[in-house]
Design a protein around this motif. Structure first.
Motif, PDB file in Angstrom:
ATOM      1  N   THR A   1       7.002  62.214  96.692  1.00  0.00           N
ATOM      2  CA  THR A   1       7.946  62.464  97.783  1.00  0.00           C
ATOM      3  C   THR A   1       7.691  61.506  98.935  1.00  0.00           C
ATOM      4  OG1 THR A   1       8.080  64.794  97.179  1.00  0.00           O
ATOM      5  CG2 THR A   1       8.833  64.205  99.382  1.00  0.00           C
ATOM      6  N   CYS A   2       6.426  61.341  99.298  1.00  0.00           N
ATOM      7  CA  CYS A   2       6.080  60.470 100.421  1.00  0.00           C
ATOM      8  C   CYS A   2       6.355  58.997 100.112  1.00  0.00           C
ATOM      9  CB  CYS A   2       4.620  60.653 100.811  1.00  0.00           C
ATOM     10  SG  CYS A   2       4.259  62.267 101.540  1.00  0.00           S
ATOM     11  N   GLN A   3       6.328  58.635  98.842  1.00  0.00           N
ATOM     12  CA  GLN A   3       6.590  57.250  98.462  1.00  0.00           C
ATOM     13  C   GLN A   3       8.078  56.922  98.494  1.00  0.00           C
ATOM     14  OE1 GLN A   3       4.742  56.592  94.677  1.00  0.00           O
ATOM     15  NE2 GLN A   3       2.689  56.590  95.523  1.00  0.00           N
ATOM     16  N   ASP A   4       8.920  57.916  98.426  1.00  0.00           N
ATOM     17  CA  ASP A   4      10.365  57.708  98.445  1.00  0.00           C
ATOM     18  C   ASP A   4      10.828  57.559  99.895  1.00  0.00           C
ATOM     19  OD1 ASP A   4      13.111  57.770  98.282  1.00  0.00           O
ATOM     20  OD2 ASP A   4      13.209  59.610  97.091  1.00  0.00           O
ATOM     21  N   PRO A   5      11.295  56.363 100.285  1.00  0.00           N
ATOM     22  CA  PRO A   5      11.670  56.160 101.688  1.00  0.00           C
ATOM     23  C   PRO A   5      12.830  57.045 102.153  1.00  0.00           C
ATOM     24  CG  PRO A   5      12.200  54.212 100.367  1.00  0.00           C
ATOM     25  CD  PRO A   5      11.483  55.177  99.482  1.00  0.00           C
TER      26      PRO A   5
END
Length: 76
Positions: free
Chosen positions: A42-46
């Motif tokens: 989730t955090c990697q998806d901008p």
């Protein structure tokens, strides 16, 4: 080109060691936050923003930072 450029240390002298100090609570909170992000989809998806875990870690870091600033302002 394998010649040593630095002079050898004097006999009995100590070499510099890497620091092994303890991180402050604020530094620990930031470390937990930035360590979490690379492993979280989730955090990697901008477009997704922060996950709930990252949001909690961010809030904790922010709260500790605000507390540190307040302590400095009061001179504690």
């Amino acid at each position: 080109m394998d010649e040593r450029r630095d002079p050898e240390p004097e006999s009995g002298s100590r070499r510099a060691a890497t620091g092994r100090g303890k991180l402050t609570p604020l530094q620990q909170a930031w470390s937990r936050y930035v360590t979490h992000r690379p492993g979280c989809r989730t955090c990697q998806d901008p477009d997704a923003g922060r996950c709930s875990t990252a949001e909690g870690l961010w809030t904790s870091w922010k709260r500790l930072g605000d507390l540190a600033c307040e302590q400095m302002r009061r001179g504690a």
